[in-house]
Design a protein around this motif. Structure first.
Motif, short mmCIF file in Angstrom:
data_model
loop_
_atom_site.label_atom_id
_atom_site.label_comp_id
_atom_site.label_asym_id
_atom_site.label_seq_id
_atom_site.Cartn_x
_atom_site.Cartn_y
_atom_site.Cartn_z
N THR A 281 -47.10 115.90 53.76
CA THR A 281 -46.99 114.64 53.01
C THR A 281 -47.81 113.53 53.65
OG1 THR A 281 -44.78 115.24 52.20
CG2 THR A 281 -45.38 112.90 52.16
N ASN A 284 -51.55 114.19 53.38
CA ASN A 284 -51.97 113.95 51.99
C ASN A 284 -52.12 112.46 51.71
OD1 ASN A 284 -52.59 115.11 49.38
ND2 ASN A 284 -50.66 114.21 48.66
N GLN A 285 -51.38 111.62 52.43
CA GLN A 285 -51.46 110.16 52.28
C GLN A 285 -52.59 109.55 53.12
OE1 GLN A 285 -47.53 108.87 53.40
NE2 GLN A 285 -46.58 109.64 51.51
N ASP A 306 -47.16 115.59 46.01
CA ASP A 306 -47.48 115.43 47.43
C ASP A 306 -46.35 115.98 48.31
OD1 ASP A 306 -45.57 113.56 46.93
OD2 ASP A 306 -46.62 111.88 47.87
#
Length: 362
Positions: A281, A284-285, A306
């Motif tokens: 997560t 992905n950010q 996500d």
């Protein structure tokens, strides 16, 4: 190319063809590799010809580029995998130390995940063999070394004090003049190496007699990953790797220890994440500053938006999830693409953290 360069590898336009196949080192398995490669090339040609969005002239051009690149691959010298990427006027070839799933993909981007993860797991370095006749630079990738022939390498000391000798009228201190000529010689070498390292930064290992090592250190002016004393003027790639092997192992251990220490500091500062789902997560950010992964860790997973779910827990929501064969490789690509660092550590070092951990940016 560096890991980050590979993560950002961009095609020149549509179509972008990615051809990946597992390869084999020894018979009888490797006897099938040429056949499998021909079959994959035929599949690539079929997809290009059948794609109505690709003009026939472009389809022919891209196929010929990837086929010509494949023809120059010596399948007797490969390791665990092969990746070929082509788009109009552009082609890239990578030999991989990690096995890949056989596939041909035609799309807007290259399928670089496996290549990026493979590069991150490998230990790349520069090996500089100091000599007057000549100084040679080797590009090291694990046990594989290829000599560099650019930026003036190999360097031969041809001026006074080198191959031509010092004139008799150099006065009462010929050794001082000889030293100055040597300094200029090694100054040229360090300038050329600095240009190469700026394009592809790696640890630098140096081999040579004590006097040459001292000249180089004075001119280089930055940390050296390791130095080996001795005359290696005639050393080939296998010889260079043999004498460097212990230093390479020590350098890798130091890097891993430093990364684990940085992780402990981040843990105390609450800039730390662990476990596959949480790391996915945050990566992905775009929040990953430094990813640490155990060398032997691979894991399939379900991706839903996500979020990540274990492979035996398919998410039951309005939109179906996607099963990826190795979420670890996907995370490595995401981190590298966003300018994060990646360090693989020995198995067991992250046992309490789910075998994967992250230092976050904020």
């Amino acid at each position: 190319m560096t890991v980050k360069d590979l993560a950002r590898l961009t095609p020149s336009g549509y179509p972008a063809v990615s051809l990946l196949m597992p390869t084999h080192r020894t018979p009888p398995e490797n006897q099938q590799d040429p056949i499998r490669l021909r079959n994959l090339l035929s599949e690539a040609k079929r997809r290009l010809d059948d794609d109505e969005a690709v003009p026939q002239s472009v389809a022919t051009q891209v196929y010929e580029e990837i086929a010509e690149a494949a023809a120059h691959v010596d399948l007797r010298q490969v390791s665990e995998g092969l990746a070929l990427f082509a788009s109009p006027g552009q082609v890239h070839v990578r030999l991989l130390d990690s096995p890949v799933q056989e596939r041909v993909v035609v799309g807007n981007t290259y399928e670089v995940r496996d290549v990026v993860a493979d590069a991150a797991r490998r230990h790349r370095y520069w090996a500089l063999v100091l000599s007057e006749q000549p100084t040679r630079l080797w590009s090291g990738d694990g046990a594989d070394l290829v000599e560099v022939h650019s930026h003036g390498f190999p360097f031969t000391h041809e001026g006074p004090g080198g191959t031509t000798g010092l004139p008799r009228d150099y006065g009462q201190r010929p050794s001082a003049h000889r030293d100055e000529r040597h300094r200029q010689f090694f100054r040229d070498i360090t300038s050329a190496l600095a240009e190469i390292d700026a394009l592809d930064s790696r640890p630098v290992f140096v081999l040579g007699v004590e006097r040459y090592l001292a000249f180089f250190a004075d001119e280089w002016g930055r940390p050296i990953a390791g130095a080996v004393r001795g005359n290696y003027d005639r050393a080939g790639p296998h010889d260079v790797y043999r004498v460097l092997a212990q230093q390479l192992d020590a350098h890798t251990s130091i890097q891993q220890v430093a990364a684990l220490e940085a992780l402990d500091v981040a843990r105390g500062a609450n800039r730390f994440a662990a476990g596959l789902a949480e790391v996915w997560t945050l990566a992905n950010q775009g929040r990953a500053a430094h990813l640490l992964v155990e060398e032997g860790f691979h894991s399939a997973a379900w991706v839903h938006g996500d979020h990540l779910h274990p492979p035996d827990q398919e998410p039951h929501r309005d939109e179906p999830g996607t099963l990826v064969d190795d979420a670890v490789d996907d995370i490595v690509e995401m981190v590298a693409r966003n300018d994060g660092n990646v360090t693989f550590v020995r198995d067991g070092n992250l046992a309490a953290d789910g075998r994967i951990a992250l230092i976050v940016r904020y």
